[in-house]
Design an enzyme around this catalytic site. Sequence first.
Site, mmCIF file in Angstrom:
data_model
loop_
_atom_site.group_PDB
_atom_site.id
_atom_site.type_symbol
_atom_site.label_atom_id
_atom_site.label_comp_id
_atom_site.label_asym_id
_atom_site.label_seq_id
_atom_site.Cartn_x
_atom_site.Cartn_y
_atom_site.Cartn_z
ATOM 1 N N TYR A 156 38.449 22.449 43.718
ATOM 2 C CA TYR A 156 38.919 22.969 45.010
ATOM 3 C C TYR A 156 39.613 21.862 45.824
ATOM 4 O O TYR A 156 40.680 22.067 46.410
ATOM 5 C CB TYR A 156 37.715 23.538 45.765
ATOM 6 C CG TYR A 156 38.029 24.233 47.058
ATOM 7 C CD1 TYR A 156 38.571 25.518 47.066
ATOM 8 C CD2 TYR A 156 37.764 23.619 48.286
ATOM 9 C CE1 TYR A 156 38.839 26.168 48.266
ATOM 10 C CE2 TYR A 156 38.021 24.261 49.483
ATOM 11 C CZ TYR A 156 38.566 25.539 49.474
ATOM 12 O OH TYR A 156 38.834 26.168 50.659
ATOM 13 N N LYS A 160 43.435 21.791 47.183
ATOM 14 C CA LYS A 160 43.747 21.751 48.620
ATOM 15 C C LYS A 160 44.463 20.465 49.027
ATOM 16 O O LYS A 160 45.270 20.474 49.963
ATOM 17 C CB LYS A 160 42.458 21.950 49.434
ATOM 18 C CG LYS A 160 41.852 23.347 49.265
ATOM 19 C CD LYS A 160 42.817 24.437 49.705
ATOM 20 C CE LYS A 160 42.232 25.829 49.627
ATOM 21 N NZ LYS A 160 43.180 26.863 50.063
HETATM 22 P P1 NAP Z 1 37.648 34.974 51.352
HETATM 23 O O1 NAP Z 1 36.944 35.592 52.495
HETATM 24 O O2 NAP Z 1 36.910 34.712 50.076
HETATM 25 O O3 NAP Z 1 38.957 35.858 51.032
HETATM 26 C C1 NAP Z 1 39.810 35.453 49.991
HETATM 27 C C2 NAP Z 1 41.050 36.311 50.013
HETATM 28 O O4 NAP Z 1 41.937 35.843 48.980
HETATM 29 C C3 NAP Z 1 40.789 37.769 49.709
HETATM 30 O O5 NAP Z 1 41.714 38.537 50.443
HETATM 31 C C4 NAP Z 1 41.074 37.866 48.218
HETATM 32 O O6 NAP Z 1 41.446 39.192 47.797
HETATM 33 C C5 NAP Z 1 42.250 36.920 48.109
HETATM 34 N N1 NAP Z 1 42.475 36.365 46.773
HETATM 35 C C6 NAP Z 1 41.654 35.596 46.029
HETATM 36 N N2 NAP Z 1 42.242 35.247 44.877
HETATM 37 C C7 NAP Z 1 43.479 35.806 44.888
HETATM 38 C C8 NAP Z 1 44.565 35.827 43.981
HETATM 39 N N3 NAP Z 1 44.516 35.176 42.802
HETATM 40 N N4 NAP Z 1 45.665 36.524 44.321
HETATM 41 C C9 NAP Z 1 45.740 37.168 45.505
HETATM 42 N N5 NAP Z 1 44.756 37.189 46.409
HETATM 43 C C10 NAP Z 1 43.631 36.513 46.104
HETATM 44 O O7 NAP Z 1 38.277 33.544 51.761
HETATM 45 P P2 NAP Z 1 38.446 32.865 53.208
HETATM 46 O O8 NAP Z 1 37.191 32.139 53.503
HETATM 47 O O9 NAP Z 1 39.002 33.827 54.171
HETATM 48 O O10 NAP Z 1 39.529 31.747 52.845
HETATM 49 C C11 NAP Z 1 40.920 31.964 53.022
HETATM 50 C C12 NAP Z 1 41.649 30.661 52.735
HETATM 51 O O11 NAP Z 1 41.187 29.628 53.608
HETATM 52 C C13 NAP Z 1 41.433 30.128 51.312
HETATM 53 O O12 NAP Z 1 42.615 29.524 50.835
HETATM 54 C C14 NAP Z 1 40.358 29.084 51.501
HETATM 55 O O13 NAP Z 1 40.379 28.115 50.485
HETATM 56 C C15 NAP Z 1 40.734 28.525 52.854
HETATM 57 N N6 NAP Z 1 39.621 27.870 53.539
HETATM 58 C C16 NAP Z 1 38.489 28.561 53.854
HETATM 59 C C17 NAP Z 1 37.437 27.898 54.498
HETATM 60 C C18 NAP Z 1 36.160 28.584 54.880
HETATM 61 O O14 NAP Z 1 35.231 27.887 55.351
HETATM 62 N N7 NAP Z 1 36.024 29.881 54.729
HETATM 63 C C19 NAP Z 1 37.566 26.540 54.808
HETATM 64 C C20 NAP Z 1 38.749 25.869 54.464
HETATM 65 C C21 NAP Z 1 39.779 26.547 53.842
HETATM 66 P P3 NAP Z 1 40.317 40.326 47.475
HETATM 67 O O15 NAP Z 1 39.775 40.788 48.800
HETATM 68 O O16 NAP Z 1 41.084 41.387 46.772
HETATM 69 O O17 NAP Z 1 39.285 39.660 46.626
#
Ligand code: NAP
Length: 248
Positions: A156, A160
């Site tokens: 990851y 990133k």
């Molecule tokens: P999440 O709740 O797990 O949601 C992930 C989203 O990505 C869902 O809409 C999922 O679709 C979609 N997805 C996953 N794999 C995909 C693919 N191969 N093609 C198209 N869509 C895909 O994640 P989140 O926490 O909101 O995170 C969103 C972004 O922010 C990510 O890039 C993550 O790395 C980054 N981020 C998150 C955090 C955190 O603390 N949450 C911190 C830093 C960065 P489905 O609904 O269909 O599964």
Amino acid sequence: MMKFEGKTAVVTGGSRGIGRAVCLELAAGGANVVLCYAGNEAAAQETVQAVEALGTKALAVRCDVSDAVQVDALVKSAVEVFGRIDILVNNAGITRDNLLMRMSEADFDAVVAANLKGAFLCMKAASRLMLKQRYGRIVNLSSVVGLRGNAGQVNYAASKAGVIGMTKSLAKELASRGVTVNAVAPGFIETDMTAALSEAARSAAQGSIPMGRLGGPEDVARAVGFLASDDAAYVTGQVLAVDGGMAM
Ligand code: NAP
């Protein structure tokens, strides 16, 4: 006039979490939204309804961002329905955590494919249009983990950190053509991605945040909205940490 009136935004991973909040932030500013998702059709349709309740149009497209053919089809659908793409938010992402010694090659490849190659493919497909338009805003989701590393997240962190390098490189390529490329680096945000963590891991994370609280998806969405807007017209190649002070 509203901030994003007449604009079309493509938000990857817009069905849940941060992506969903970004769809609503952009729609609240007047943007029509094309959101893609990996498989959760019900969540995607719920986001479509929430966007439309704000008075703009939305389209959900099932698309694995790591597949070039599907990404090209996503961009084609957006152009067929809305005529242009002004804003691209590369938000889709996954985790497959494990210590390096136990991390499989498949888990490394899956995370890099979704998080890094996915952003590459989407930027390649959308920037072609943005160059013709001489206008575009690209915002990529990195992470505090891409800045600082994290035990158990070699895959990851690589993806990133790669997003940051890619953001700065493309910002240089497109700067003279009216297209900005920036990244946000969220800290610990309450979504499905972090819901699986143990109580002990959550309170340890909370202890490392100067503001003393986890972030919400809306905290990140507002920063994305800024970078996607014309208020940020002279900002490119930047990484904005949205982390309660975690990465200082
Ligand atoms: P999440 O709740 O797990 O949601 C992930 C989203 O990505 C869902 O809409 C999922 O679709 C979609 N997805 C996953 N794999 C995909 C693919 N191969 N093609 C198209 N869509 C895909 O994640 P989140 O926490 O909101 O995170 C969103 C972004 O922010 C990510 O890039 C993550 O790395 C980054 N981020 C998150 C955090 C955190 O603390 N949450 C911190 C830093 C960065 P489905 O609904 O269909 O599964």
